[in-house]
Design a protein around this motif. Structure first.
Motif, short mmCIF file in Angstrom:
data_model
loop_
_atom_site.label_atom_id
_atom_site.label_comp_id
_atom_site.label_asym_id
_atom_site.label_seq_id
_atom_site.Cartn_x
_atom_site.Cartn_y
_atom_site.Cartn_z
N ILE A 45 0.88 -1.17 0.00
CA ILE A 45 0.00 0.00 0.00
C ILE A 45 0.92 1.22 0.00
O ILE A 45 1.72 1.38 0.92
N SER A 46 0.79 2.06 -1.03
CA SER A 46 1.66 3.24 -1.10
C SER A 46 0.87 4.46 -0.64
O SER A 46 -0.06 4.90 -1.30
N GLY A 47 1.25 5.00 0.55
CA GLY A 47 0.56 6.16 1.11
C GLY A 47 -0.22 5.78 2.35
O GLY A 47 -1.17 5.00 2.28
N ASN A 89 -7.13 21.90 12.96
CA ASN A 89 -8.02 22.67 12.07
C ASN A 89 -8.55 21.86 10.88
O ASN A 89 -9.39 22.32 10.15
N ARG A 90 -8.04 20.63 10.67
CA ARG A 90 -8.57 19.76 9.62
C ARG A 90 -9.47 18.72 10.27
O ARG A 90 -9.02 17.96 11.16
N THR A 91 -10.73 18.69 9.84
CA THR A 91 -11.69 17.78 10.46
C THR A 91 -12.49 17.04 9.39
O THR A 91 -12.48 17.45 8.24
N LYS A 173 8.76 7.20 6.66
CA LYS A 173 9.84 7.92 5.96
C LYS A 173 10.29 7.15 4.73
O LYS A 173 11.47 7.14 4.38
N THR A 174 9.36 6.42 4.12
CA THR A 174 9.69 5.62 2.94
C THR A 174 8.78 6.02 1.79
O THR A 174 7.57 5.81 1.85
N ARG A 175 9.39 6.59 0.78
CA ARG A 175 8.62 7.07 -0.37
C ARG A 175 8.86 6.16 -1.56
O ARG A 175 9.98 5.66 -1.75
N VAL A 176 7.80 5.95 -2.34
CA VAL A 176 7.97 5.18 -3.57
C VAL A 176 8.47 6.17 -4.63
O VAL A 176 7.81 7.17 -4.91
C1 LIG Z 1 -10.85 21.89 3.60
C2 LIG Z 1 -11.22 20.45 3.42
C3 LIG Z 1 -12.23 19.90 4.21
C4 LIG Z 1 -12.60 18.56 4.06
N1 LIG Z 1 -13.60 18.06 4.85
C5 LIG Z 1 -14.01 16.77 4.67
C6 LIG Z 1 -15.10 16.22 5.44
O1 LIG Z 1 -15.72 16.87 6.28
N2 LIG Z 1 -15.45 14.92 5.21
C7 LIG Z 1 -14.80 14.16 4.28
O2 LIG Z 1 -15.18 13.00 4.09
N3 LIG Z 1 -13.76 14.65 3.56
C8 LIG Z 1 -13.35 15.93 3.73
N4 LIG Z 1 -12.31 16.42 2.99
C9 LIG Z 1 -11.57 15.53 2.09
C10 LIG Z 1 -10.53 14.71 2.85
O3 LIG Z 1 -9.70 15.57 3.61
C11 LIG Z 1 -9.69 13.89 1.86
O4 LIG Z 1 -10.57 13.14 1.06
C12 LIG Z 1 -8.74 12.94 2.60
O5 LIG Z 1 -7.83 13.65 3.40
C13 LIG Z 1 -7.96 12.08 1.59
O6 LIG Z 1 -7.22 11.11 2.28
P1 LIG Z 1 -6.20 10.16 1.52
O7 LIG Z 1 -5.61 9.27 2.56
O8 LIG Z 1 -6.84 9.54 0.32
O9 LIG Z 1 -5.09 11.12 0.91
P2 LIG Z 1 -4.00 12.02 1.67
O10 LIG Z 1 -4.52 12.55 2.94
O11 LIG Z 1 -3.51 13.01 0.66
O12 LIG Z 1 -2.83 10.99 2.04
C14 LIG Z 1 -1.87 10.56 1.10
C15 LIG Z 1 -0.66 10.01 1.88
O13 LIG Z 1 0.24 9.42 0.94
C16 LIG Z 1 1.58 9.78 1.28
N5 LIG Z 1 2.34 9.72 0.02
C17 LIG Z 1 2.20 10.52 -1.08
N6 LIG Z 1 3.05 10.13 -2.05
C18 LIG Z 1 3.74 9.04 -1.58
C19 LIG Z 1 4.77 8.19 -2.12
N7 LIG Z 1 5.24 8.38 -3.36
N8 LIG Z 1 5.24 7.18 -1.34
C20 LIG Z 1 4.75 6.98 -0.08
N9 LIG Z 1 3.78 7.76 0.48
C21 LIG Z 1 3.28 8.78 -0.25
C22 LIG Z 1 1.46 11.18 1.86
O14 LIG Z 1 2.54 11.48 2.73
C23 LIG Z 1 0.13 11.09 2.61
O15 LIG Z 1 0.29 10.68 3.95
C24 LIG Z 1 -11.93 17.76 3.11
C25 LIG Z 1 -10.91 18.30 2.31
C26 LIG Z 1 -10.57 19.64 2.44
C27 LIG Z 1 -9.48 20.24 1.56
#
Ligand SMILES: Cc1cc2nc3c(=O)[nH]c(=O)nc-3n(C[C@H](O)[C@H](O)[C@H](O)COP(=O)(O)OP(=O)(O)OC[C@H]3O[C@@H](n4cnc5c(N)ncnc54)[C@H](O)[C@@H]3O)c2cc1C
Length: 473
Positions: A45-47, A89-91, A173-176
């Motif tokens: 799983i990447s991320g 501040n992110r919820t 701390k491991t990036r693809v």
């Molecule tokens: C202002 C705002 C308010 C929001 N409010 C809501 C809400 O109320 N309800 C809701 O359902 N959604 C809400 N959202 C949406 C929600 O925040 C996102 O859908 C969610 O954070 C996405 O999560 P994710 O894990 O898919 O991606 P991300 O949070 O972007 O996580 C990606 C992860 O992958 C890692 N990564 C990236 N590239 C690599 C790589 N090459 N190798 C290894 N790791 C890597 C990063 O470090 C990161 O930790 C909101 C969004 C915004 C902008």
């Protein structure tokens, strides 16, 4: 844990204990003869954001996958949250389906032990007319959703992953850095495994790569999926606000011509603000003193400068008609709380856009969360759709395992894609449509949406249907 497994070599052939277990089926399918120092895993799983970490928890929880090697790679360092009086501040608003997934993976009790707040009622109205809509469960004491800080959700998932050591290896701390996918990379056999190069120079081969690496997903790019991507030319201004203490369990959203402003309850006296507006206005809001910012928020909820007289007159007549036909059929307006303070350093803003990958899967690859779809936050659905992806993909992978199939088999992954696109696309379309409908003060449109909102508000079965749909994965 991960480093330990990577360095436990067998003295005769320099393979890890895990590799030895994985070599047997591989040799019988003669994909590989000698990996040298290369590592292998059944699933990578990447991320490890909220969606990737929950994917790892869900897979680690499946007993059918207990002999599989599952690796989670996260570019950022491991974080530990120490709860204090200040709030993140992110919820997120978490739907009942998300709570169910978290309960199944033993994550929900961790969230509840830290902090989250029930939402019992939602009130949505607009500044151009007096129309409004309210939502609550039939039993007013039952919650519609929960609001939790992203940091709390991430911490709960990290704690659960700590207890899943041996089932899931987490490498922080491991990036693809580089991805080679069979069928995309010309020099690869079509049934070869996906090959990853990590930022520490190691290579890793896997039967199934899950991309949960967010909106700029490298996995999506490497898989060469066609992607729709555009900016709304809007920003979301977020902040943590203080209100005068009450039973704080209502979410308040008001549509202004510049975009919606929403306050979500975080505790009896604390609210999370998400104010969508133009980039210039967002910049102006950021430049205000705390006192002026508080005034601006209160003004946005209370002012009547945008009232459209035509729409308002028609709306009042329609309201009286509805009340004659169905006394008690509409729900009453509550007044939003007065904001009295803003938490120091909690103000920030984020650009908003829509991203959708035309495919979520190909042979040996699947996308989840923002890597596959990112939408406007006006209905708080983004991460909930990501958690819905996690539920369905873990179900499909477990079935492939119990059928004795290769975990990267396209027919299983296609089932995931079809199911999720049937759910995600209508949500994206509806939210994008709502954004456009409310982003204008053109009188005929104001009139249309005013009557529409009032009609829906008067029809309890229709509102119940909307609540039911929003509760699903
Ligand atoms: C202002 C705002 C308010 C929001 N409010 C809501 C809400 O109320 N309800 C809701 O359902 N959604 C809400 N959202 C949406 C929600 O925040 C996102 O859908 C969610 O954070 C996405 O999560 P994710 O894990 O898919 O991606 P991300 O949070 O972007 O996580 C990606 C992860 O992958 C890692 N990564 C990236 N590239 C690599 C790589 N090459 N190798 C290894 N790791 C890597 C990063 O470090 C990161 O930790 C909101 C969004 C915004 C902008």
């Amino acid at each position: 844990m991960a480093t330990k497994l990577f360095t436990q070599k067998c003295c005769h052939c320099l393979a890890t204990a895990k590799q030895l277990r994985l070599f047997r089926p591989m040799v019988s399918r003669h994909y590989q003869t000698n990996y040298g120092d290369e590592q292998t895993a059944d699933i990578v799983i990447s991320g490890g954001g909220m969606v990737g970490a929950s994917m790892a928890c869900a897979l680690g929880h499946e007993s059918i996958l207990q002999n599989k090697r599952i690796v989670l790679l996260e570019a950022a360092p491991k974080k530990t949250l120490i709860l204090s009086e200040s709030y993140g501040n992110r919820t997120c608003t978490l739907s009942p389906a998300t709570v169910q997934l978290f309960e199944k993976c033993d994550v929900w009790s961790e969230v509840e032990d830290m902090r989250c707040q029930k939402v019992l009622r939602m009130q949505v109205w607009e500044s151009c007319s007096n129309s409004l809509i309210t939502f609550n469960q039939e039993n007013m004491a039952d919650e519609l959703a929960y609001v939790a800080e992203n940091d709390v959700i991430q911490e709960a998932l990290t704690r659960r992953l700590d207890t899943l050591q041996g089932r899931v290896e987490v490498m922080y701390k491991t990036r693809v850095d580089d991805i080679k996918i069979p069928g995309v990379s010309k020099d690869m056999d079509s049934n070869a495994w996906v090959k990853l190069v990590l930022n520490n120079g190691q290579t890793l081969k896997t039967k199934l790569l899950i991309g949960s690496d967010g909106m700029n997903s490298s996995v999506r790019k490497a898989a060469q999926f066609h992607t729709v991507n555009f900016s709304y030319n809007q920003k979301a201004v977020v902040a943590v606000l203080n209100i005068l203490g009450t039973d704080n369990n209502v979410a308040w959203q008001r549509f202004l011509p510049t975009g919606p402003i929403a306050m979500l309850p975080l505790s009896d006296t604390v609210m999370s603000l998400i104010w969508t507006t133009s980039p210039d206005h967002a910049e102006h809001l950021s430049s205000l003193s705390d006192e002026s910012f508080i005034d601006a928020v209160n003004d946005a909820y209370w002012h009547d400068r945008d009232i459209n007289e035509v729409a308002n007159k028609v709306s009042s007549t329609f309201q009286s008609l509805v009340q004659t036909l169905s006394p008690g059929g509409t729900s009453c307006r509550q007044l939003p709380p007065t904001v009295t303070g803003v938490q120091k350093g909690s103000r920030a803003s984020f650009p908003l856009g829509l991203t959708h990958s035309s495919n979520y899967v190909r042979h040996r690859v699947a996308l989840v969360g923002d890597a596959a779809h990112r939408l406007h936050p006006l209905a708080g659905q983004g991460v909930n759709l990501g958690f819905g992806d996690v539920s369905k993909l873990s179900e499909v992978i477990s079935r492939a395992a119990s059928d004795g199939s290769d975990l990267g088999t396209l027919s299983y992954l296609k089932e995931y894609e079809t199911d999720r696109q049937r759910k995600v696309l209508p949500v994206i379309g509806t939210i994008d449509g709502l954004h456009r409908l409310y982003n204008t003060d053109f009188t005929p449109i104001v009139l249309l949406r005013t009557l529409g909102l009032q009609a829906v508000n008067a029809l309890t079965p229709l509102k119940d249907k909307i609540i039911e749909q929003a509760s699903k994965k």
